[in-house]
Design a protein around this motif. Structure first.
Motif, mmCIF file in Angstrom:
data_model
loop_
_atom_site.group_PDB
_atom_site.id
_atom_site.type_symbol
_atom_site.label_atom_id
_atom_site.label_comp_id
_atom_site.label_asym_id
_atom_site.label_seq_id
_atom_site.Cartn_x
_atom_site.Cartn_y
_atom_site.Cartn_z
ATOM 1 N N ALA A 1 0.833 -1.207 0.000
ATOM 2 C CA ALA A 1 0.000 0.000 0.000
ATOM 3 C C ALA A 1 0.865 1.254 0.000
ATOM 4 C CB ALA A 1 -0.952 -0.010 1.193
ATOM 5 N N LYS A 2 1.918 1.244 0.792
ATOM 6 C CA LYS A 2 2.820 2.402 0.830
ATOM 7 C C LYS A 2 3.542 2.576 -0.504
ATOM 8 C CE LYS A 2 4.174 1.549 5.409
ATOM 9 N NZ LYS A 2 5.221 1.550 6.432
ATOM 10 N N ALA A 3 3.919 1.463 -1.131
ATOM 11 C CA ALA A 3 4.603 1.532 -2.423
ATOM 12 C C ALA A 3 3.701 2.113 -3.509
ATOM 13 C CB ALA A 3 5.094 0.141 -2.826
ATOM 14 N N SER A 4 2.390 2.020 -3.308
ATOM 15 C CA SER A 4 1.453 2.574 -4.287
ATOM 16 C C SER A 4 1.275 4.078 -4.119
ATOM 17 C CB SER A 4 0.098 1.865 -4.191
ATOM 18 O OG SER A 4 -0.600 2.278 -3.032
ATOM 19 N N GLY A 5 1.943 4.641 -3.107
ATOM 20 C CA GLY A 5 1.891 6.089 -2.913
ATOM 21 C C GLY A 5 1.060 6.547 -1.732
ATOM 22 N N VAL A 6 0.494 5.633 -0.995
ATOM 23 C CA VAL A 6 -0.314 5.994 0.172
ATOM 24 C C VAL A 6 0.623 6.158 1.367
ATOM 25 C CG1 VAL A 6 -2.223 5.304 1.658
ATOM 26 C CG2 VAL A 6 -2.269 4.691 -0.756
ATOM 27 N N ARG A 7 0.510 7.290 2.033
ATOM 28 C CA ARG A 7 1.358 7.559 3.204
ATOM 29 C C ARG A 7 0.858 6.786 4.426
ATOM 30 N NH1 ARG A 7 0.212 13.027 1.747
ATOM 31 N NH2 ARG A 7 -0.796 13.138 3.761
ATOM 32 N N GLU A 8 1.745 6.608 5.365
ATOM 33 C CA GLU A 8 1.423 5.841 6.566
ATOM 34 C C GLU A 8 0.276 6.468 7.354
ATOM 35 O OE1 GLU A 8 3.800 4.023 10.339
ATOM 36 O OE2 GLU A 8 4.797 4.065 8.400
ATOM 37 N N ASP A 9 0.244 7.800 7.459
ATOM 38 C CA ASP A 9 -0.845 8.436 8.194
ATOM 39 C C ASP A 9 -2.185 8.231 7.479
ATOM 40 O OD1 ASP A 9 -0.027 10.136 6.131
ATOM 41 O OD2 ASP A 9 -0.077 11.941 7.354
ATOM 42 N N GLU A 10 -2.176 8.210 6.156
ATOM 43 C CA GLU A 10 -3.404 7.927 5.408
ATOM 44 C C GLU A 10 -3.841 6.484 5.632
ATOM 45 O OE1 GLU A 10 -3.220 10.613 1.416
ATOM 46 O OE2 GLU A 10 -1.712 9.035 1.597
ATOM 47 N N LEU A 11 -2.877 5.569 5.630
ATOM 48 C CA LEU A 11 -3.205 4.157 5.878
ATOM 49 C C LEU A 11 -3.862 3.978 7.242
ATOM 50 C CD1 LEU A 11 -0.150 2.140 4.534
ATOM 51 C CD2 LEU A 11 -2.496 2.132 3.691
ATOM 52 N N PHE A 12 -3.294 4.643 8.240
ATOM 53 C CA PHE A 12 -3.872 4.552 9.578
ATOM 54 C C PHE A 12 -5.335 4.993 9.560
ATOM 55 C CE2 PHE A 12 -5.009 6.585 13.600
ATOM 56 C CZ PHE A 12 -4.858 5.515 14.463
#
Length: 107
Positions: A65-76
């Motif tokens: 998910a992070k490799a697709s451009g989503v930041r960690e705070d967005e993932l949270f």
């Protein structure tokens, strides 16, 4: 113990906050995560697994998910929205079952 009205108000405030409050993920993404549908890959797999099979989620799922451009705070935020959405559906199903049992009688 809080009365039912207070619990409902707190629940509504929670849902409103995760869907419409300030955040890093877009309102649209949060709504999709809450609904459990409409996210693009690899977010769809991560969010789906978080609600259906959380013990099977791995660090690799987050890395994708992070490799697709989503930041960690967005993932949270998206994971929280998915969890609240999933629990909301379970809560609604439980209330519907109770209402059905009350109308038809248990026996």
């Amino acid at each position: 113990m809080a009365d039912q009205g207070t619990k409902r108000d707190a629940y509504r405030a929670l849902v409103d906050r995760v869907l419409h409050g300030e955040g890093r993920a877009s309102v649209e993404q949060r709504a999709r995560a809450f609904a459990g549908e409409g996210l693009t890959s690899p977010l769809d797999a991560l969010i789906g697994n978080m609600t259906a099979r959380p013990v099977q989620v791995t660090e690799a799922d987050f890395a994708a998910a992070k490799a697709s451009g989503v930041r960690e705070d967005e993932l949270f935020e998206l994971v929280v929205c998915a969890a609240v959405g999933h629990s909301s559906r379970l809560y609604a199903a439980g209330l519907a079952a109770l209402a059905e049992a009350s109308e038809g009688g248990v026996g």
